[in-house]
Structures are given as C-alpha cells and as structure tokens.
Enzyme design. Structure first.
Site, PDB file in Angstrom:
ATOM      1  N   GLU A  67       0.801  -1.009  -0.089  1.00  0.00           N
ATOM      2  CA  GLU A  67       0.016   0.041  -0.161  1.00  0.00           C
ATOM      3  C   GLU A  67       0.987   1.179   0.041  1.00  0.00           C
ATOM      4  OE1 GLU A  67      -3.314   0.812  -0.436  1.00  0.00           O
ATOM      5  OE2 GLU A  67      -2.623   2.655  -0.217  1.00  0.00           O
ATOM      6  N   ASP A 117      -7.916   1.875  -7.797  1.00  0.00           N
ATOM      7  CA  ASP A 117      -8.348   3.242  -8.052  1.00  0.00           C
ATOM      8  C   ASP A 117      -8.399   3.392  -9.833  1.00  0.00           C
ATOM      9  OD1 ASP A 117      -8.111   4.456  -5.645  1.00  0.00           O
ATOM     10  OD2 ASP A 117      -5.698   4.483  -6.076  1.00  0.00           O
ATOM     11  N   ASP A 153     -15.647  -2.738  -8.711  1.00  0.00           N
ATOM     12  CA  ASP A 153     -17.199  -2.391  -8.697  1.00  0.00           C
ATOM     13  C   ASP A 153     -17.417  -1.451 -10.000  1.00  0.00           C
ATOM     14  OD1 ASP A 153     -15.225  -0.307  -7.631  1.00  0.00           O
ATOM     15  OD2 ASP A 153     -17.278   0.950  -7.631  1.00  0.00           O
ATOM     16  N   GLU A 193     -15.098  -3.857  -0.847  1.00  0.00           N
ATOM     17  CA  GLU A 193     -16.125  -4.851  -1.655  1.00  0.00           C
ATOM     18  C   GLU A 193     -17.319  -4.812  -0.589  1.00  0.00           C
ATOM     19  OE1 GLU A 193     -14.240  -8.519  -2.059  1.00  0.00           O
ATOM     20  OE2 GLU A 193     -15.652  -9.497  -3.261  1.00  0.00           O
TER      21      GLU A 193
HETATM   22  C1  LIG Z   1      -9.940   2.126  -3.961  1.00  0.00           C
HETATM   23  S1  LIG Z   1      -8.625   1.789  -2.841  1.00  0.00           S
HETATM   24  C2  LIG Z   1      -8.919  -0.175  -2.569  1.00  0.00           C
HETATM   25  C3  LIG Z   1      -8.502  -0.841  -1.222  1.00  0.00           C
HETATM   26  C4  LIG Z   1      -8.657  -2.071  -1.066  1.00  0.00           C
HETATM   27  N1  LIG Z   1      -8.038  -3.022  -1.963  1.00  0.00           N
HETATM   28  C5  LIG Z   1     -10.201  -2.387  -0.890  1.00  0.00           C
HETATM   29  O1  LIG Z   1     -10.607  -3.012  -1.898  1.00  0.00           O
HETATM   30  O2  LIG Z   1     -10.696  -2.197   0.306  1.00  0.00           O
HETATM   31  C6  LIG Z   1      -7.050   1.388  -3.766  1.00  0.00           C
HETATM   32  C7  LIG Z   1      -5.904   1.518  -3.072  1.00  0.00           C
HETATM   33  O3  LIG Z   1      -4.726   1.203  -3.953  1.00  0.00           O
HETATM   34  C8  LIG Z   1      -3.728   2.007  -3.390  1.00  0.00           C
HETATM   35  N2  LIG Z   1      -2.889   2.175  -4.733  1.00  0.00           N
HETATM   36  C9  LIG Z   1      -3.030   2.655  -5.810  1.00  0.00           C
HETATM   37  N3  LIG Z   1      -1.955   2.500  -6.444  1.00  0.00           N
HETATM   38  C10 LIG Z   1      -1.078   2.025  -5.879  1.00  0.00           C
HETATM   39  C11 LIG Z   1       0.424   1.703  -6.311  1.00  0.00           C
HETATM   40  N4  LIG Z   1       1.009   2.224  -7.275  1.00  0.00           N
HETATM   41  N5  LIG Z   1       1.003   1.311  -5.288  1.00  0.00           N
HETATM   42  C12 LIG Z   1       0.520   0.783  -4.018  1.00  0.00           C
HETATM   43  N6  LIG Z   1      -0.574   0.945  -3.402  1.00  0.00           N
HETATM   44  C13 LIG Z   1      -1.513   1.576  -4.848  1.00  0.00           C
HETATM   45  C14 LIG Z   1      -4.229   3.077  -3.080  1.00  0.00           C
HETATM   46  O4  LIG Z   1      -3.455   3.988  -2.113  1.00  0.00           O
HETATM   47  C15 LIG Z   1      -5.639   2.715  -2.386  1.00  0.00           C
HETATM   48  O5  LIG Z   1      -5.303   2.575  -1.031  1.00  0.00           O
END
Ligand SMILES: C[S@@+](CC[C@H](N)C(=O)[O-])C[C@H]1O[C@@H](n2cnc3c(N)ncnc32)[C@H](O)[C@@H]1O
Length: 213
Positions: A67, A117, A153, A193
């Site tokens: 993360e 994201d 989603d 989720e």
């Molecule tokens: C929308 S959240 C979903 C979090 C978790 N996977 C969930 O489903 O509850 C996406 C996460 O991916 C992390 N993230 C995005 N790009 C990343 C990268 N290049 N390296 C590490 N983390 C990343 C973001 O900081 C964020 O916390």
C-alpha cells in the site's frame, strides 16, 4: 476517493513489525522468508482486510500486502501487527510502480488487484494498476502457472482492464460480472467490497494467466 490523513496511523508505520523496510533485499527470498511454496501479492491493499483474512484462510501460503497511501498503510500495518491469528503475512509501504525491483523473475504465484483506483482521466491512465507498464512487470514476476485476480465495482475500469490484459498477451481463465451473487467462501472480502455488496452493487471479477495452461 482521497483518504483523510490520520497522524497516528502515519506515525505507527515507523514501529510496524510486519513492515519490510527494504523490500528489494528480500528479492528472490520471499518464499524462504515466509516458509511457503505459494506466494500471493496484493497491490493496493488499503486498510488491509483482504490479505489478513486470506492469510488465515490459507495458513500454509504466504501473503505480501502493498500500500502506498501513508494513512491506509499505517492502519493496515497496525491491524496486522495486532492480530495474533494472522498467517504468513508481510507488508510493504510503497508504490508498486517498481514492483519488479522487489520480486524476482517468476517469484509470485498470485497477484491480487482489488478495487484498484480507476483514475478516470486519460492523462492518469498509466497510474492504473492494470495499465500496460504494470502488466509488463507482472509478467516478469509471475511464476509459470501464476495468475492475476482482479475484482472491481467499476465497469469502465473493468472493460479497460480486459483490453489491456488481452493486448499484453494474457489469457483469461475466469470472468464474472456479478461475482458475489453466489457464495465464494474461498475468497475474502476487502473493505471496499463489503460496502459495495451491502449497497447491492455488482462485483466484476476476472482471472488471467500468462501462459496457455
Ligand atoms: C480504492 S482503494 C481499495 C483498497 C482495498 N483494496 C479495498 O478493496 O478495500 C485502492 C488502494 O490502492 C492503493 N494504490 C493505488 N496505486 C498504488 C500503487 N501504485 N502502489 C501501492 N498502492 C497503490 C491506493 O493508495 C488505495 O489505498
């Protein structure tokens, strides 16, 4: 969605026991370090529930959660440290943009992309965890029969990803456009989720492999 900064979580990272400070030093050694034959890597674990639960469900298998967001990382690390029942689980606080500096060729058996994201603007497309440059790195670190499992989603991110995987030469093994409409006890829920399912939104899921098996 931007996460509010939480100072205690950011401070916690300094002392986190599960956190690997120099992941490049474990390159090629993750399986021996975790004493496992199967290595899972979750990229963008958010607050960490998925890898924590999966490590309990599959205690023989190893999990590395990654993360980059400081606050989410601190919360995940604390959750991992405080759970006495967790399985073989380690944590990296960092940006997976250079993931192939942390894992060796063919070292990873399963990559999990959970609710990544979407980065809706085209100018940010390269930040999507299913964009071409990430997929090329995943190819390098995935083992022979390794898989990439994606849940989201977001229908636009899902269609984009289907094309990116196809263009990068991956083979799709499974696809589902309402994954949680039936029970999947073998697969844990992520924090995002859980919320989407409670709201009745469909979960899109696909699994790819890099070879013809
Ligand atoms: C929308 S959240 C979903 C979090 C978790 N996977 C969930 O489903 O509850 C996406 C996460 O991916 C992390 N993230 C995005 N790009 C990343 C990268 N290049 N390296 C590490 N983390 C990343 C973001 O900081 C964020 O916390």
């Amino acid at each position: 969605m931007r996460m509010r900064r939480v100072q205690w979580a950011i401070d916690y990272l300094e002392q986190a026991k599960c956190r690997i400070i120099d992941p490049e030093k474990l390159k090629g050694k993750w399986k021996t370090t975790l004493n496992t034959d199967v290595l899972h890597v979750e990229i963008g674990c958010g607050m960490g529930n998925y890898s924590l639960q999966m490590s309990k469900m599959y205690p023989e298998q190893g999990f590395v959660a990654i993360e980059k967001n400081d606050t989410a990382a601190g919360k995940a690390a604390k959750k991992y440290d405080e759970d006495p029942d967790k399985g073989k689980l380690l944590f990296i606080h960092g940006d997976a943009m250079q993931i192939d500096e942390w894992f060796d060729e063919k070292e990873v058996d399963v990559i999990h992309l959970n609710f990544s994201d979407p980065w809706p603007k085209n100018r940010n497309a390269k930040r999507r965890l299913s964009s071409h440059s990430f997929l090329e790195q995943y190819k390098h670190i995935l083992s022979e029969n390794g898989t990439i499992q994606m849940k989201t989603d977001n229908s636009k991110l899902f269609s984009y990803s289907l094309l990116e995987f196809q263009n990068a030469g991956f083979k799709m093994k499974e696809i589902d456009v309402d994954y949680r409409s039936i029970t999947h006890d073998e697969d844990a829920f992520t924090e995002y989720e859980q919320k989407f399912v409670e709201k009745g939104q469909p979960i899109y899921r696909a699994v790819w492999t890099d070879n013809e098996s």
